[in-house]
Structure formats: structure tokens, C-alpha cells
Design a protein around this motif. Sequence first.
Motif, short mmCIF file in Angstrom:
data_model
loop_
_atom_site.label_atom_id
_atom_site.label_comp_id
_atom_site.label_asym_id
_atom_site.label_seq_id
_atom_site.Cartn_x
_atom_site.Cartn_y
_atom_site.Cartn_z
N VAL A 70 47.81 -10.29 -44.95
CA VAL A 70 47.17 -9.39 -43.98
C VAL A 70 46.24 -10.20 -43.08
O VAL A 70 45.69 -11.20 -43.51
N GLY A 71 46.10 -9.75 -41.85
CA GLY A 71 45.19 -10.40 -40.92
C GLY A 71 44.49 -9.38 -40.05
O GLY A 71 45.08 -8.35 -39.70
N VAL A 72 43.24 -9.62 -39.74
CA VAL A 72 42.46 -8.72 -38.89
C VAL A 72 42.72 -9.08 -37.43
O VAL A 72 42.37 -10.17 -36.98
N ALA A 73 43.36 -8.15 -36.72
CA ALA A 73 43.67 -8.38 -35.30
C ALA A 73 42.46 -8.10 -34.41
O ALA A 73 42.34 -8.66 -33.33
N GLY A 74 41.58 -7.22 -34.87
CA GLY A 74 40.39 -6.88 -34.09
C GLY A 74 39.60 -5.77 -34.75
O GLY A 74 40.08 -5.13 -35.69
N ALA A 81 41.05 1.70 -31.91
CA ALA A 81 41.84 1.18 -33.04
C ALA A 81 43.13 1.99 -33.20
O ALA A 81 44.20 1.41 -33.40
N GLU A 82 43.03 3.32 -33.10
CA GLU A 82 44.23 4.16 -33.22
C GLU A 82 45.24 3.83 -32.12
O GLU A 82 46.45 3.76 -32.38
N THR A 83 44.75 3.60 -30.92
CA THR A 83 45.62 3.26 -29.79
C THR A 83 46.30 1.92 -30.03
O THR A 83 47.50 1.76 -29.79
N LYS A 84 45.55 0.93 -30.50
CA LYS A 84 46.09 -0.40 -30.76
C LYS A 84 47.17 -0.33 -31.84
O LYS A 84 48.23 -0.95 -31.71
N VAL A 85 46.92 0.42 -32.91
CA VAL A 85 47.91 0.57 -33.98
C VAL A 85 49.19 1.18 -33.41
O VAL A 85 50.29 0.69 -33.68
N ALA A 86 49.05 2.24 -32.63
CA ALA A 86 50.22 2.89 -32.04
C ALA A 86 51.00 1.93 -31.14
O ALA A 86 52.24 1.91 -31.17
N LEU A 87 50.30 1.14 -30.33
CA LEU A 87 50.97 0.17 -29.45
C LEU A 87 51.74 -0.87 -30.26
O LEU A 87 52.87 -1.22 -29.91
N VAL A 88 51.14 -1.39 -31.31
CA VAL A 88 51.81 -2.39 -32.15
C VAL A 88 53.07 -1.80 -32.77
O VAL A 88 54.14 -2.42 -32.74
N LEU A 89 52.95 -0.60 -33.33
CA LEU A 89 54.10 0.02 -33.99
C LEU A 89 55.22 0.32 -32.99
O LEU A 89 56.40 0.13 -33.30
N GLU A 90 54.85 0.72 -31.79
CA GLU A 90 55.84 0.98 -30.74
C GLU A 90 56.55 -0.31 -30.33
O GLU A 90 57.79 -0.33 -30.21
N LEU A 91 55.79 -1.37 -30.12
CA LEU A 91 56.38 -2.67 -29.77
C LEU A 91 57.31 -3.17 -30.88
O LEU A 91 58.40 -3.68 -30.60
N ALA A 92 56.87 -3.04 -32.11
CA ALA A 92 57.68 -3.50 -33.25
C ALA A 92 58.99 -2.72 -33.32
O ALA A 92 60.07 -3.30 -33.49
N LYS A 93 58.92 -1.41 -33.14
CA LYS A 93 60.12 -0.59 -33.20
C LYS A 93 61.08 -0.93 -32.06
O LYS A 93 62.29 -1.08 -32.29
N LYS A 94 60.56 -1.08 -30.85
CA LYS A 94 61.39 -1.42 -29.69
C LYS A 94 62.10 -2.76 -29.87
O LYS A 94 63.19 -2.97 -29.36
N ASN A 95 61.43 -3.68 -30.57
CA ASN A 95 61.99 -5.01 -30.78
C ASN A 95 62.66 -5.17 -32.14
O ASN A 95 62.95 -6.29 -32.57
N GLN A 96 62.84 -4.07 -32.84
CA GLN A 96 63.52 -4.01 -34.13
C GLN A 96 62.89 -4.92 -35.19
O GLN A 96 63.57 -5.64 -35.91
N HIS A 97 61.56 -4.88 -35.25
CA HIS A 97 60.82 -5.60 -36.28
C HIS A 97 60.12 -4.59 -37.18
O HIS A 97 59.61 -3.57 -36.70
N ARG A 100 54.19 -4.01 -39.85
CA ARG A 100 53.28 -2.91 -40.18
C ARG A 100 51.90 -3.21 -39.63
O ARG A 100 51.45 -4.35 -39.65
N CYS A 101 51.24 -2.15 -39.19
CA CYS A 101 49.90 -2.26 -38.64
C CYS A 101 49.12 -1.04 -39.13
O CYS A 101 49.64 0.07 -39.14
N SER A 102 47.89 -1.27 -39.56
CA SER A 102 47.06 -0.16 -40.05
C SER A 102 45.63 -0.39 -39.61
O SER A 102 45.29 -1.41 -39.00
#
Length: 106
Positions: A70-74, A81-97, A100-102
Motif C-alpha cells: 500500500v502507498g499513500v498517494a495524498g 479524497a472521494e473525488t481522487k478515489v473515483a478518478l483512480v478507479l475510473e482510470l483503472a477500469k478504462k485501462n483494464q487494470h 484498487r484505491c481507497s
Amino acid sequence: MSEQDNKYDRQGTVVAEKKQKIEEPPLYKVLLHNDDYTTMEFVIMVLQAVFNKDAMAATEIMMNVHKKGVGVAGIYTREIAETKVALVLELAKKNQHPLRCSMEKA
């Protein structure tokens, strides 16, 4: 208006004003979690694109994710924080990765 609201009482002496205590909003850590499929390059790209990290900071955080799981992104207020988590999950899904982000209270 009461006497406490005035700066002076009836005898002309200064009365201390009541200061409102303003509480800082609670902060939340945004965490990236290791998996066996997301590439290190993708994690670095996410850290740079979503969290505005430079290449060196992004690489350091990515290595924490890789080595420690695990690593602290910010650290941000709840809404950010909620917005950043949502953005990461959206990017991961779009790029088929499966990245996980929490978030958790700091």
C-alpha cells in the motif's frame, strides 16, 4: 445587543471578545493497493495525472505500493479524497487494470 457583544462595558473598560473556534475539517489518506497485474508504469502515470506528483515522488510512492502492499498517494479533505478515489478507479477500469484505491481517516 448584550454587553458581551460590545467591546466596552458600562464602565468603559475593554471587554474581551469571544473568539469563535474554527475547526479544521478532518483529513483522509488516499491509498493505492498492490496487485499482481497493474503495471508500475500505470501506477506512476496515475500518481502524476490524478495526484500531481513529479516523476521522483510518483516512483517513490509506487515502490511503497509494490514493496509494502500500500502507498499513500495524498492527504485531502473528505470531498477531495472521494473525488481522487473515483478518478483512480475510473482510470483503472478504462485501462483494464485491477488497481484498487481507497481512503481512510488520517
